[in-house]
Design a protein around this motif. Structure first.
Motif, PDB file in Angstrom:
ATOM      1  N   UNK A   4      40.777   8.478   5.378  1.00 55.99           N
ATOM      2  CA  UNK A   4      41.402   7.305   4.769  1.00 55.99           C
ATOM      3  C   UNK A   4      40.876   6.022   5.413  1.00 55.99           C
ATOM      4  N   UNK A   5      40.761   6.021   6.740  1.00 54.24           N
ATOM      5  CA  UNK A   5      40.291   4.813   7.440  1.00 54.24           C
ATOM      6  C   UNK A   5      38.850   4.484   7.058  1.00 54.24           C
ATOM      7  N   UNK A   6      37.987   5.487   7.029  1.00 56.75           N
ATOM      8  CA  UNK A   6      36.578   5.253   6.697  1.00 56.75           C
ATOM      9  C   UNK A   6      36.434   4.788   5.251  1.00 56.75           C
ATOM     10  N   UNK A   7      37.123   5.457   4.356  1.00 56.39           N
ATOM     11  CA  UNK A   7      37.014   5.116   2.939  1.00 56.39           C
ATOM     12  C   UNK A   7      37.606   3.738   2.625  1.00 56.39           C
ATOM     13  N   UNK A   8      38.747   3.417   3.250  1.00 56.61           N
ATOM     14  CA  UNK A   8      39.344   2.102   3.015  1.00 56.61           C
ATOM     15  C   UNK A   8      38.457   0.994   3.552  1.00 56.61           C
ATOM     16  N   UNK A   9      37.807   1.217   4.678  1.00 59.32           N
ATOM     17  CA  UNK A   9      36.893   0.201   5.215  1.00 59.32           C
ATOM     18  C   UNK A   9      35.764  -0.067   4.222  1.00 59.32           C
ATOM     19  N   UNK A  10      35.206   1.006   3.647  1.00 58.09           N
ATOM     20  CA  UNK A  10      34.143   0.832   2.650  1.00 58.09           C
ATOM     21  C   UNK A  10      34.655   0.092   1.414  1.00 58.09           C
ATOM     22  N   UNK A  11      35.861   0.455   0.971  1.00 60.30           N
ATOM     23  CA  UNK A  11      36.430  -0.218  -0.195  1.00 60.30           C
ATOM     24  C   UNK A  11      36.693  -1.692   0.085  1.00 60.30           C
ATOM     25  N   UNK A  12      37.193  -2.001   1.276  1.00 58.27           N
ATOM     26  CA  UNK A  12      37.453  -3.399   1.614  1.00 58.27           C
ATOM     27  C   UNK A  12      36.163  -4.194   1.725  1.00 58.27           C
ATOM     28  N   UNK A  13      35.098  -3.571   2.232  1.00 62.07           N
ATOM     29  CA  UNK A  13      33.820  -4.278   2.312  1.00 62.07           C
ATOM     30  C   UNK A  13      33.239  -4.548   0.926  1.00 62.07           C
ATOM     31  N   UNK A  14      33.583  -3.700  -0.042  1.00 61.73           N
ATOM     32  CA  UNK A  14      33.152  -3.898  -1.423  1.00 61.73           C
ATOM     33  C   UNK A  14      34.112  -4.809  -2.194  1.00 61.73           C
ATOM     34  N   UNK A  15      35.077  -5.412  -1.488  1.00 65.38           N
ATOM     35  CA  UNK A  15      36.062  -6.313  -2.099  1.00 65.38           C
ATOM     36  C   UNK A  15      36.960  -5.597  -3.108  1.00 65.38           C
ATOM     37  N   UNK A  16      37.238  -4.313  -2.877  1.00 63.96           N
ATOM     38  CA  UNK A  16      38.145  -3.560  -3.748  1.00 63.96           C
ATOM     39  C   UNK A  16      39.480  -3.381  -3.042  1.00 63.96           C
ATOM     40  N   UNK A  17      40.493  -3.111  -3.828  1.00 60.71           N
ATOM     41  CA  UNK A  17      41.855  -3.021  -3.310  1.00 60.71           C
ATOM     42  C   UNK A  17      42.076  -1.747  -2.499  1.00 60.71           C
TER      43      UNK A  17
END
Length: 130
Positions: free
Chosen positions: A90-103
């Motif tokens: 969850x932490x790794x995936x959320x970091x990637x999503x946040x870097x892509x400006x996704x929720x």
């Protein structure tokens, strides 16, 4: 022995409370991305603290009780391994999503619900299969 078991049960309840807060806080802070990221990171630390205390107390109870390995113990050991894997993913995936400006709220909610389900299933297995 009863004191050790009640301490472990209290820590499991605390872990469930932290997971519920991890589930709810990002939805409450949906309009504030910086605050949501900040409180999500605090949630990671709280999760890891309660996970470590719960695992340690559970292992101490198991050692001092001298119980053999049974199905509830195997389920607890499996969930002990599963929870950090889910939280790390969850932490790794959320970091990637946040870097892509996704929720990432849907993904976050799914993973935290799986963690809550695993803990509740462990509690039910330990109650009904003593």
């Amino acid at each position: 022995m009863d004191l050790l078991i009640s301490y472990h049960r209290t820590l499991v309840e605390g872990l469930l409370l932290v997971l519920l807060l991890n589930l709810v806080l990002p939805w409450i802070l949906r309009g504030h991305p910086a605050r949501r990221i900040f409180y999500t990171r605090i949630g990671y630390f709280a999760f890891w603290a309660f996970w470590a205390m719960t695992v340690f107390s559970g292992l101490i109870v198991w050692i001092f009780a001298g119980r053999p390995v049974s199905l509830p113990i195997l389920v607890m050991l499996g969930v002990m391994i599963l929870l950090p894997m889910l939280d790390g993913y969850r932490a790794i995936r959320l970091r990637r999503l946040w870097l892509e400006e996704k929720d990432g709220l849907g993904f976050h909610t799914l993973i935290v619900l799986l963690e809550i389900l695993a803990v509740v299933a462990t509690i039910l297995v330990s109650i009904f299969l003593k």
